[in-house]
Design an enzyme around this catalytic site. Structure first.
Site, PDB file in Angstrom:
ATOM      1  N   GLU A 132     -10.243  11.776   5.254  1.00 62.59           N
ATOM      2  CA  GLU A 132     -11.390  10.920   4.972  1.00 62.59           C
ATOM      3  C   GLU A 132     -12.679  11.722   5.118  1.00 62.59           C
ATOM      4  OE1 GLU A 132     -11.188   7.092   6.868  1.00 62.59           O
ATOM      5  OE2 GLU A 132      -9.043   7.013   6.486  1.00 62.59           O
TER       6      GLU A 132
ATOM      7  N   ASN B  33       0.807  16.222   9.958  1.00 62.35           N
ATOM      8  CA  ASN B  33      -0.127  15.518  10.848  1.00 62.35           C
ATOM      9  C   ASN B  33       0.139  15.860  12.317  1.00 62.35           C
ATOM     10  OD1 ASN B  33      -1.727  14.390   8.959  1.00 62.35           O
ATOM     11  ND2 ASN B  33      -0.924  12.312   9.135  1.00 62.35           N
TER      12      ASN B  33
ATOM     13  N   LEU C 229      -4.945  13.863   1.795  1.00 65.66           N
ATOM     14  CA  LEU C 229      -6.420  13.829   1.817  1.00 65.66           C
ATOM     15  C   LEU C 229      -6.918  13.476   3.211  1.00 65.66           C
ATOM     16  CD1 LEU C 229      -7.749  10.708   1.971  1.00 65.66           C
ATOM     17  CD2 LEU C 229      -6.841  10.614  -0.326  1.00 65.66           C
TER      18      LEU C 229
ATOM     19  N   GLY D 109      -6.388   0.635  -0.860  1.00 63.54           N
ATOM     20  CA  GLY D 109      -7.075   1.031   0.372  1.00 63.54           C
ATOM     21  C   GLY D 109      -7.669   2.419   0.298  1.00 63.54           C
TER      22      GLY D 109
ATOM     23  N   LYS E 113      -0.684   7.224  14.928  1.00 60.85           N
ATOM     24  CA  LYS E 113       0.396   6.424  14.339  1.00 60.85           C
ATOM     25  C   LYS E 113       1.561   7.319  13.891  1.00 60.85           C
ATOM     26  CE  LYS E 113      -0.422   5.260   9.844  1.00 60.85           C
ATOM     27  NZ  LYS E 113       0.599   5.826   8.969  1.00 60.85           N
TER      28      LYS E 113
ATOM     29  N   PHE F 102       1.267  18.712  13.483  1.00 58.99           N
ATOM     30  CA  PHE F 102       0.721  20.062  13.731  1.00 58.99           C
ATOM     31  C   PHE F 102      -0.804  20.032  13.828  1.00 58.99           C
ATOM     32  CE2 PHE F 102       3.660  23.808  13.241  1.00 58.99           C
ATOM     33  CZ  PHE F 102       4.823  23.095  13.450  1.00 58.99           C
TER      34      PHE F 102
ATOM     35  N   CYS G 128      -4.384   7.859  11.162  1.00 63.58           N
ATOM     36  CA  CYS G 128      -3.100   8.537  10.895  1.00 63.58           C
ATOM     37  C   CYS G 128      -2.482   9.283  12.077  1.00 63.58           C
ATOM     38  CB  CYS G 128      -3.271   9.503   9.743  1.00 63.58           C
ATOM     39  SG  CYS G 128      -3.669   8.670   8.211  1.00 63.58           S
TER      40      CYS G 128
ATOM     41  N   SER H 173       2.561   5.959   0.551  1.00 64.93           N
ATOM     42  CA  SER H 173       2.333   5.689   1.976  1.00 64.93           C
ATOM     43  C   SER H 173       3.066   6.730   2.815  1.00 64.93           C
ATOM     44  CB  SER H 173       2.897   4.313   2.360  1.00 64.93           C
ATOM     45  OG  SER H 173       2.256   3.293   1.650  1.00 64.93           O
TER      46      SER H 173
HETATM   47  N1  NAD Z   1      -6.322   6.749   5.343  1.00 68.34           N
HETATM   48  C1  NAD Z   1      -5.973   7.984   5.083  1.00 68.34           C
HETATM   49  O1  NAD Z   1      -6.792   8.895   5.130  1.00 68.34           O
HETATM   50  C2  NAD Z   1      -4.558   8.330   4.701  1.00 68.34           C
HETATM   51  C3  NAD Z   1      -4.278   9.617   4.210  1.00 68.34           C
HETATM   52  C4  NAD Z   1      -2.956   9.921   3.856  1.00 68.34           C
HETATM   53  C5  NAD Z   1      -1.963   8.966   3.952  1.00 68.34           C
HETATM   54  N2  NAD Z   1      -2.258   7.722   4.421  1.00 68.34           N
HETATM   55  C6  NAD Z   1      -1.168   6.721   4.436  1.00 68.34           C
HETATM   56  O2  NAD Z   1      -1.317   5.905   3.253  1.00 68.34           O
HETATM   57  C7  NAD Z   1      -0.930   4.554   3.517  1.00 68.34           C
HETATM   58  C8  NAD Z   1      -2.082   3.617   3.187  1.00 68.34           C
HETATM   59  O3  NAD Z   1      -3.164   3.920   4.053  1.00 68.34           O
HETATM   60  P1  NAD Z   1      -4.618   3.334   3.800  1.00 68.34           P
HETATM   61  O4  NAD Z   1      -5.512   3.994   4.796  1.00 68.34           O
HETATM   62  O5  NAD Z   1      -4.937   3.403   2.347  1.00 68.34           O
HETATM   63  O6  NAD Z   1      -4.393   1.793   4.200  1.00 68.34           O
HETATM   64  P2  NAD Z   1      -5.354   0.563   3.945  1.00 68.34           P
HETATM   65  O7  NAD Z   1      -5.071  -0.422   5.002  1.00 68.34           O
HETATM   66  O8  NAD Z   1      -6.755   1.049   3.707  1.00 68.34           O
HETATM   67  O9  NAD Z   1      -4.859  -0.026   2.529  1.00 68.34           O
HETATM   68  C9  NAD Z   1      -3.605  -0.615   2.323  1.00 68.34           C
HETATM   69  C10 NAD Z   1      -3.771  -1.793   1.351  1.00 68.34           C
HETATM   70  O10 NAD Z   1      -2.483  -2.296   1.016  1.00 68.34           O
HETATM   71  C11 NAD Z   1      -2.597  -3.696   0.809  1.00 68.34           C
HETATM   72  N3  NAD Z   1      -1.277  -4.330   0.881  1.00 68.34           N
HETATM   73  C12 NAD Z   1      -0.456  -4.438   1.966  1.00 68.34           C
HETATM   74  N4  NAD Z   1       0.688  -5.048   1.629  1.00 68.34           N
HETATM   75  C13 NAD Z   1       0.595  -5.344   0.294  1.00 68.34           C
HETATM   76  C14 NAD Z   1       1.473  -5.964  -0.626  1.00 68.34           C
HETATM   77  N5  NAD Z   1       2.695  -6.381  -0.252  1.00 68.34           N
HETATM   78  N6  NAD Z   1       1.055  -6.110  -1.897  1.00 68.34           N
HETATM   79  C15 NAD Z   1      -0.167  -5.674  -2.285  1.00 68.34           C
HETATM   80  N7  NAD Z   1      -1.040  -5.071  -1.458  1.00 68.34           N
HETATM   81  C16 NAD Z   1      -0.658  -4.895  -0.174  1.00 68.34           C
HETATM   82  C17 NAD Z   1      -3.543  -4.127   1.918  1.00 68.34           C
HETATM   83  O11 NAD Z   1      -4.125  -5.380   1.606  1.00 68.34           O
HETATM   84  C18 NAD Z   1      -4.555  -2.967   1.932  1.00 68.34           C
HETATM   85  O12 NAD Z   1      -5.688  -3.240   1.138  1.00 68.34           O
HETATM   86  C19 NAD Z   1      -0.487   4.540   4.987  1.00 68.34           C
HETATM   87  O13 NAD Z   1       0.900   4.716   5.029  1.00 68.34           O
HETATM   88  C20 NAD Z   1      -1.199   5.748   5.585  1.00 68.34           C
HETATM   89  O14 NAD Z   1      -0.501   6.269   6.689  1.00 68.34           O
HETATM   90  C21 NAD Z   1      -3.534   7.383   4.774  1.00 68.34           C
HETATM   91  O1  UPG Z   2     -11.153  20.590  14.867  1.00 64.42           O
HETATM   92  C1  UPG Z   2     -11.053  19.356  14.844  1.00 64.42           C
HETATM   93  C2  UPG Z   2     -10.640  18.650  13.694  1.00 64.42           C
HETATM   94  C3  UPG Z   2     -10.542  17.275  13.761  1.00 64.42           C
HETATM   95  N1  UPG Z   2     -10.856  16.605  14.898  1.00 64.42           N
HETATM   96  C4  UPG Z   2     -10.742  15.126  14.941  1.00 64.42           C
HETATM   97  O2  UPG Z   2      -9.468  14.751  14.449  1.00 64.42           O
HETATM   98  C5  UPG Z   2      -9.537  13.477  13.802  1.00 64.42           C
HETATM   99  C6  UPG Z   2      -8.903  13.533  12.422  1.00 64.42           C
HETATM  100  O3  UPG Z   2      -9.713  14.326  11.564  1.00 64.42           O
HETATM  101  P1  UPG Z   2      -9.262  14.723  10.074  1.00 64.42           P
HETATM  102  O4  UPG Z   2      -7.908  15.253  10.090  1.00 64.42           O
HETATM  103  O5  UPG Z   2     -10.326  15.577   9.518  1.00 64.42           O
HETATM  104  O6  UPG Z   2      -9.344  13.307   9.309  1.00 64.42           O
HETATM  105  P2  UPG Z   2      -8.245  12.278   8.767  1.00 64.42           P
HETATM  106  O7  UPG Z   2      -8.885  11.537   7.655  1.00 64.42           O
HETATM  107  O8  UPG Z   2      -7.653  11.523   9.901  1.00 64.42           O
HETATM  108  O9  UPG Z   2      -7.105  13.199   8.074  1.00 64.42           O
HETATM  109  C7  UPG Z   2      -5.843  13.479   8.684  1.00 64.42           C
HETATM  110  O10 UPG Z   2      -4.950  12.405   8.492  1.00 64.42           O
HETATM  111  C8  UPG Z   2      -4.721  12.079   7.090  1.00 64.42           C
HETATM  112  C9  UPG Z   2      -3.841  10.853   7.066  1.00 64.42           C
HETATM  113  O11 UPG Z   2      -2.492  11.123   7.180  1.00 64.42           O
HETATM  114  C10 UPG Z   2      -4.086  13.299   6.404  1.00 64.42           C
HETATM  115  O12 UPG Z   2      -3.838  12.984   5.034  1.00 64.42           O
HETATM  116  C11 UPG Z   2      -5.017  14.493   6.531  1.00 64.42           C
HETATM  117  O13 UPG Z   2      -4.402  15.632   5.939  1.00 64.42           O
HETATM  118  C12 UPG Z   2      -5.295  14.741   8.018  1.00 64.42           C
HETATM  119  O14 UPG Z   2      -6.242  15.801   8.161  1.00 64.42           O
HETATM  120  C13 UPG Z   2     -11.026  13.111  13.785  1.00 64.42           C
HETATM  121  O15 UPG Z   2     -11.300  12.215  14.842  1.00 64.42           O
HETATM  122  C14 UPG Z   2     -11.730  14.438  14.015  1.00 64.42           C
HETATM  123  O16 UPG Z   2     -12.986  14.293  14.614  1.00 64.42           O
HETATM  124  C15 UPG Z   2     -11.263  17.286  16.030  1.00 64.42           C
HETATM  125  O17 UPG Z   2     -11.536  16.690  17.063  1.00 64.42           O
HETATM  126  N2  UPG Z   2     -11.352  18.652  15.972  1.00 64.42           N
END
Ligand code: NAD
Ligand code: UPG
Length: 466
Positions: free
Chosen positions: A166, A226, A164, A12, A281, A228, A278, A132
Site C-alpha cells: 500500500e 510476507n 503490491l 478492495g 494475519k 520474511f 497482511c 486473495s
Molecule cells: N491490502 C493489501 O495490500 C494486500 C496485498 C496483497 C494481498 N492482499 C490479500 O488480498 C485479499 C484482499 O485484500 P484487500 O485488502 O483487498 O481486502 P478488502 O477488505 O479491502 O476488500 C475485499 C472486498 O471483498 C468484498 N467481498 C467479500 N466477500 C464477498 C463476496 N462473497 N462477494 C463479493 N464481494 C465480497 C468485500 O466487501 C470487500 O470490499 C486478502 O486475502 C489479502 O490478504 C492484500
Molecule cells: O523497514 C521497514 C519496512 C516496513 N515497516 C513497517 O511494516 C509495515 C508493512 O509495510 P509494507 O510492507 O511496506 O506495506 P504493506 O502494504 O503491508 O505490504 C506488505 O503486505 C502486502 C500484503 O500481503 C504485500 O503484498 C507486500 O508485498 C508487503 O510488503 C508498515 O507498518 C511499515 O511501517 C517497518 O517498520 N520498517
C-alpha cells in the site's frame, strides 16, 4: 486461449488497483469488478475522483482513463460471473475470530461463498484465479466445491498472489519485481489456463519476471514472502533495543549491514512496530498451518516475529510512561500519525492503535493528527478494541485537523507514522507552546536529533542510544 472478459470478485485494496492496471494495459479486455458492498461500488463509480474508496498515488488517473471504457464496477455479481472467461477472487481473508483456529487461522468463509456462487452461476468453462492470500492447499477446497456441482462445467484453478504494498500500489503493479502464477501444467487444460494468464501480464511485464510454479508453491510463496519481510522488521527492531542500551545507532547499523549485498539495504527501518492488514494475519496463518502439521518448532520460530512486534509497541508506550516520571494520568500526549505507514489512509493493525490503547489505560489524554485518516476511522479503531466505553474513548482521545493545534500544551509528542510533512514542521514554534520539559518520542526515527535537541526538546529516537 485469448481472454476477452474478466470478472473480479472483491473491490478492495487489491481488487480495485490490480484490475485498474490490467484494464489500462489491456484495453481489449473488458473487466468488471463486483462487490457485495454497495457503498464501496458507488464510491468507485463516483464522478468526483477524490471520492474513490482507496487512496493510492496515480490510481485516480487510471480509473479516469479506463472506467466506462473497459473497466466497470458493479454489484451485479451473477451477471459478471456468467459473462467472464476468467474470474479473479480478491475477497478478504481475515484472521478467524471464532471457533477452531480462532485468532490464528484464515477465515475462508468469503472464499467459499465465492466458489459456491461461481459454481451456481457458471454455464461455460471458467478459469478461476486466487488473488486473495490463502493458506497452502486452498485451491483443492475451491476445486472440490466447483467440481461437485455436477453441471458439466470445467474449472481450472490458478494461484496468482499479489505482492503490491500500500502507498506504492500502482507503481508496484506497473513494474512488479515478479508475477507469480501457480497452476497444474501437467494437464493440457491446466497448461492452457496458465498460458492465458501469462499472456495477460506479458502485455506489460517482461517475460523473465513472470514465474510459473505448481499451485501449492505459489500459495506458500505468498505467505513466505510476507513472513520474511515481517521477520526483517522484527529483526531490526530487536536490534534497536540493543542499540538503545549500548549507545549504538540503529540507522548506522542498518546502513552497515545493508551494504552487504547478501543482506541488501531495503526494509531495515526500525520502527514502533509493523502494521497493515497482511503481515500479522499471514504469519499467524503460517503458524497455524505449521501447528496443524505438528511442526511445533517451525510454528514457534515464526510466532516469535509477532511476539517481537507486540513487544516493540508495548515498550514504546512503556518508555513514554516511565520517561514522563512514571505517570501520564491527565497529561496530554499528541500523536503525529495514525496510519500504519505513510502515503496511505489505511489503519488496519497500525501500531498507533495499540500504543494509544496502552496510554489510555494509564489515563493519558491523547490528541491525534494524521494527514489522511478520518476522525471516524480513529474512533472506530479504538472502539474495536472493546477496552473501554465509547464515552470514555471520546473523553480521553480527540482528533485534530491541524498539527500545531494538536501539539499545543502537550507534555509529549509521539511520532507513530513516518509522514514526510512531519520533518518540515516549525518545531521551534511547537516547542514554545509546550510545558517544559518538552518531550518527543520518535517511533520512526525521522527527525534530526541535533536540531531537535538544539531547540530544547528531550528527544527519544527509536534505536538511538545516545
Ligand atoms: N491490502 C493489501 O495490500 C494486500 C496485498 C496483497 C494481498 N492482499 C490479500 O488480498 C485479499 C484482499 O485484500 P484487500 O485488502 O483487498 O481486502 P478488502 O477488505 O479491502 O476488500 C475485499 C472486498 O471483498 C468484498 N467481498 C467479500 N466477500 C464477498 C463476496 N462473497 N462477494 C463479493 N464481494 C465480497 C468485500 O466487501 C470487500 O470490499 C486478502 O486475502 C489479502 O490478504 C492484500
Ligand atoms: O523497514 C521497514 C519496512 C516496513 N515497516 C513497517 O511494516 C509495515 C508493512 O509495510 P509494507 O510492507 O511496506 O506495506 P504493506 O502494504 O503491508 O505490504 C506488505 O503486505 C502486502 C500484503 O500481503 C504485500 O503484498 C507486500 O508485498 C508487503 O510488503 C508498515 O507498518 C511499515 O511501517 C517497518 O517498520 N520498517
Amino acid at each position: 486461449m485469448k481472454i476477452n472478459n474478466i470478472c473480479c470478485i472483491g473491490a478492495g485494496y487489491v481488487g480495485g488497483p490490480t484490475m485498474a492496471v490490467i484494464a489500462k494495459q489491456c484495453p481489449n479486455i473488458k473487466i468488471t469488478i463486483v462487490d457485495v458492498n454497495e457503498a464501496r461500488i458507488a464510491a468507485w463509480n463516483s464522478k468526483n475522483l477524490d471520492e474513490l474508496p482507496i487512496f493510492e498515488l496515480g490510481l485516480a488517473d487510471i480509473v479516469k482513463e479506463t472506467r466506462g471504457k473497459n473497466l466497470f464496477f458493479s454489484t451485479e455479481i451473477d451477471k459478471a460471473i456468467d459473462e467472464a472467461e476468467m474470474i479473479f477472487i480478491s475477497v478478504n481473508t481475515p484472521t478467524k475470530t471464532y471457533g477452531k483456529g480462532k485468532g490464528m487461522a484464515s477465515d475462508l468463509k468469503y472464499i467459499e461463498l465465492c466458489a459456491r456462487q461461481i459454481a451456481r452461476v457458471a454455464k461455460q468453462d471458467k478459469i478461476v484465479v486466487e488473488k486473495s492470500t490463502l493458506p497452502v492447499r486452498t485451491a483443492s477446497a475451491i476445486k472440490s466445491i466447483l467440481d461437485n456441482v455436477g453441471n458439466g462445467v470445467q474449472f481450472q484453478i490458478l494461484s496468482n498472489p499479489e505482492f503490491l504494498a500500500e502507498g506504492t500500489a500502482v507503481q508496484d503493479l506497473l513494474n512488479p519485481d515478479r508475477v507469480l502464477i501457480g497452476g497444474d501444467e501437467s494437464t493440457k487444460e491446466g497448461e492452457i489456463a496458465v498460458k492465458a494468464l501469462v499472456d495477460i501480464y506479458t502485455e506489460w511485464v517482461p517475460k523473465n519476471k513472470i514465474l510459473t510454479t505448481n499451485v501449492w508453491s505459489s500459495e506458500l510463496s505468498k505467505l513466505t514472502a510476507n513472513a520474511f519481510l515481517a521477520q526483517r522488521v522484527s529483526s531490526i527492531n530487536a536490534m534497536s533495543e540493543i542499540c538503545e542500551k549500548t549507545g549504538a545507532d540503529i540507522k548506522e547499523v542498518s546502513k552497515a549491514i545493508g551494504m552487504d549485498s547478501r543482506i541488501g539495504p531495503k526494509f531495515l527501518n526500525a520502527s514502533v512496530g509493523f502494521g497493515g492488514s497482511c503481515f500479522q494475519k499471514d504469519i499467524l496463518n503460517l503458524v497455524y498451518i505449521a501447528k496443524s502439521y505438528g511442526l511445533n518448532e517451525v510454528a514457534d520460530y515464526w510466532e516469535q516475529v509477532i511476539i517481537m512486534n507486540d513487544h516493540q509497541k508495548n515498550r514504546f508506550s512503556d518508555n513514554i510512561v516511565s520517561t514522563l516520571y512514571n505517570t501520564v494520568s491527565g497529561k496530554k500526549i499528541t500523536f503525529l500519525g495514525w496510519a500504519f505507514k505513510k502515503d496511505t489512509n489505511d489503519t488496519r493493525e497500525s501500531a498507533a492503535i495499540k500504543v494509544a490503547d496502552n496510554l489510555l489505560n494509564e489515563q493519558a489524554k491523547i490528541e491525534v493528527y494524521d494527514p489522511k485518516v478520518s476522525e471516524e476511522r480513529i474512533y472506530a479503531d479504538i472502539a474495536n478494541l472493546n477496552t473501554r466505553s465509547a464515552k470514555e474513548n471520546k473523553t480521553l482521545l480527540t482528533v485534530k485537523k491541524d498539527p500545531y493545534q494538536a501539539c499545543n500544551d502537550a507534555h509529549a509528542i509521539a511520532i507513530l507514522t513516518e509522514w514526510d510533512e512531519f520533518k518540515n514542521y516549525n518545531w521551534e514554534n511547537i516547542y514554545n507552546n509546550m510545558p517544559k520539559p518538552a518531550f518527543i518520542f520518535d517511533g520512526r526515527g525521522i527527525l534530526n536529533k541535533e536540531i531537535i535537541e538544539g531547540i530544547g526538546f528531550i528527544y527519544y529516537k527509536i534505536g538511538s542510544g545516545n
